[in-house]
Scaffold this active site. Structure first.
Site, PDB file in Angstrom:
ATOM      1  CG  ASP A  93      -0.083  -0.015   2.530  1.00 38.08           C
ATOM      2  OD1 ASP A  93       0.966  -0.710   2.547  1.00 38.08           O
ATOM      3  OD2 ASP A  93      -0.463   0.651   3.510  1.00 38.08           O
ATOM      4  CD  GLU A  94      -1.058   4.810   2.899  1.00 34.15           C
ATOM      5  OE1 GLU A  94      -1.825   5.764   3.096  1.00 34.15           O
ATOM      6  OE2 GLU A  94      -0.527   4.176   3.815  1.00 34.15           O
ATOM      7  CB  ALA A  95       4.401   1.842  -3.053  1.00 37.74           C
ATOM      8  CG  HIS A  96       2.023   7.570  -1.913  1.00 33.25           C
ATOM      9  ND1 HIS A  96       1.085   6.903  -2.681  1.00 33.25           N
ATOM     10  CD2 HIS A  96       1.416   7.806  -0.721  1.00 33.25           C
ATOM     11  CE1 HIS A  96      -0.035   6.752  -1.981  1.00 33.25           C
ATOM     12  NE2 HIS A  96       0.153   7.282  -0.792  1.00 33.25           N
TER      13      HIS A  96
END
Ligand code: ACM
Length: 533
Positions: free
Chosen positions: A338-341
């Site tokens: 998740d949320e691998a921005h």
């Protein structure tokens, strides 16, 4: 998205108590007459709602002469012992666990239409019999039996009886095999004893999966022999700058063993390639620029990434997954995602293409947060959906398409089932980025019809995550978990036809005296007709 300011905790707790007191006065019905406490709990006053109930006939009463009769097998004996451990302190009765005789409380395995976790409960003047095909079914049946006894049965000192169990037959089995809760031990560390206490709460409501979020930017919580600084250094702090902590392998095995004794499977998560600052801080080599960042104790997300092009990244992942898989008798290994921005999308896809086969090589089934559906989920992988009602159509369509192509889904919609969301604007703990999630909102949705375009058969089940940016103590855990966890459990266990807020809220209210007896704190939502206390 998860970052939020921290409410001073002591003040927060006081506020919660104050709010609870107010709502109790506002919403409580008149106290039940004393005589009502002496009548047996109806067979259908159980959470999660049983699949089928046929009340009838006089009750059974547990007395000083009652014996717990078990099949002569290790598993059934242990479940009998567990039941005796619940009943002896409060009843004061000896309740021997024996393999002969007649009547009493009988636990037996029998081939029959019970499935892997179902059971039947037959109750009448001669005794109560729990029948199941598998020990897990008997264990769940024991939880039902607890709820049919007066709440005082949960106390640890001798209480006044009587101890009636209503007459009739109850037949029960789950809608979904995956009924989970998650504890984030990374943002704040929780001890083995705290995790066990959480497991006991899950078991009460027939939840069978404990997802442990073992690593994040703020802490690495599991010993890895081949990379010792992960726990020793990466585990040395937590949100707010406290000392953090980590599990030795022996600690972790003890959690797994204890959970198994409650028929709960542990699902370990190492969140990758983002949410990895604790690992990056521990080993400079894991960083693309070769420099270790400092440890992090804030609550921002999306700023860290493993270095996708470097070979050492995959050596690291292989070692971590190999050691964790070796500690894990369970089927699953969760790799986050998740949320691998801070990871370019093409790098994210490359990373997941390399890492999922590592999980498979060590014999485990991949679970990832639903962003994994934007890469190439391997055959058999599960995706955990954590979007909102308001999540964009394209993202939902991507998840639904993966589901049509065989990726099974665990549903954890954040604005429904995240246990760390505030109930109301006044809730002192928790976050609100997904919205305010009162008890009714948390209960009132159907996992089978939730995600448009996802076939009902693709739904593996539901999971209620408790993120711990603002959660520190057992009391904090309780106040966010109760009363929403039983609703998540009912969504996972009970048939869709049983779903009904108006009857649920009455059954839920009846749980409160049990929580009081067990020392479990809870939010006295004004939506629920709690008994006065
Ligand atoms: C998540 O809440 N980032 C899975």
């Amino acid at each position: 998205m998860r970052q939020h300011h921290r409410t001073p905790r002591l003040l927060g707790t006081l506020l919660l108590v104050a709010v609870a007191g107010l709502s109790a006065t506002a919403a409580a019905p008149a106290a039940a007459p004393a005589a009502a406490a002496r009548t047996a709990t109806p067979l259908d006053r159980v959470v999660p709602a049983p699949a089928s109930v046929r009340p009838g006939g006089p009750p059974y009463e547990i007395t000083p002469a009652t014996r717990i009769r078990v099949d002569d097998s290790g598993a059934v004996r242990r479940i009998g012992g567990y039941l005796a451990d619940v009943l002896r302190p409060s009843t004061g009765y000896p309740l021997p666990v024996i393999t002969h005789g007649t009547g009493g409380v009988r636990l037996r395995l029998e081939d029959g239409p019970y499935g892997a976790e179902g059971y039947r409960l037959d109750s009448g003047p001669q005794g109560v019999t729990l029948t199941a095909r598998e020990p897990a079914g008997l264990f769940h049946g024991v939880q039902t039996l607890r709820q049919l006894l007066p709440p005082a049965v949960e106390r640890k000192t001798v209480q006044h009886g009587p101890w009636p169990v209503a007459g009739g037959t109850l037949t029960d089995s789950p809608r979904y095999a995956y009924r989970g809760a998650m504890l984030d031990v990374a943002r704040h560390f929780f001890t083995v004893a705290q995790v066990k206490r959480f497991v006991d709460a899950l078991a009460l409501y027939k939840i069978d999966e404990l997802h442990l979020h073992l690593s994040d930017d703020q802490g690495w919580r599991i010993a890895v022999d081949s990379w010792p600084r992960l726990a020793a250094y990466g585990g040395s702090t937590e949100v707010g700058g406290g000392k953090g902590g980590s599990y030795t392998k022996a600690d972790y095995r003890e959690i797994v063993r204890y959970a198994a004794s409650r028929y709960v499977e542990v699902v370990p998560e190492i969140d990758m390639p983002g949410h990895t600052n604790a690992a990056l801080a521990s080993y400079a080599d894991l960083n693309c620029n070769g420099t270790a960042p400092p440890l992090y104790t804030g609550t921002d997300v999306g700023f860290s990434s493993l270095c996708v092009p470097k070979q050492v990244t995959y050596d690291f992942v292989d070692d971590v997954i190999r050691e964790l898989a070796a500690l894990t008798p369970g089927r699953y290994l969760h790799i986050g995602g998740d949320e691998a921005h801070s990871t370019r999308h093409d790098d994210y896809v490359k990373f997941m293409d390399r890492v999922q086969p590592i999980v498979e090589r060590y014999g485990k089934t991949v679970i990832g947060w639903h962003q994994l559906t934007g890469a190439h989920p391997v055959k058999g992988a599960l995706a955990q959906y954590w979007g909102l009602d308001s999540t964009g159509a394209a993202e939902k369509a991507q998840v639904a398409e993966a589901a049509r192509n065989g990726t099974r889904l665990i549903l954890s919609p954040a604005d429904r089932i995240y246990l760390d969301m505030k109930y109301t604007a006044d809730t002192p703990l928790g976050q609100d980025w997904a919205g305010l999630v009162e008890v009714r909102r948390s209960y009132d949705w159907d996992p089978g019809a939730y995600l448009l375009g996802a076939p009902a058969s693709a739904i593996a089940g539901v999971e209620a995550p408790l993120w711990s940016e603002t959660i520190v103590t057992d009391h904090d855990i309780d106040c966010m978990t109760f009363p929403r966890l039983p609703g998540a459990a009912e969504l996972g266990w009970s048939p869709a036809a049983a779903h009904d807020w108006d009857t649920y809220r009455v059954r839920l209210a009846a749980q409160a005296p049990r929580w009081d007896a067990l020392g479990i704190a809870y939010y006295r939502s004004p939506q629920v007709p709690w008994p006065a206390r």
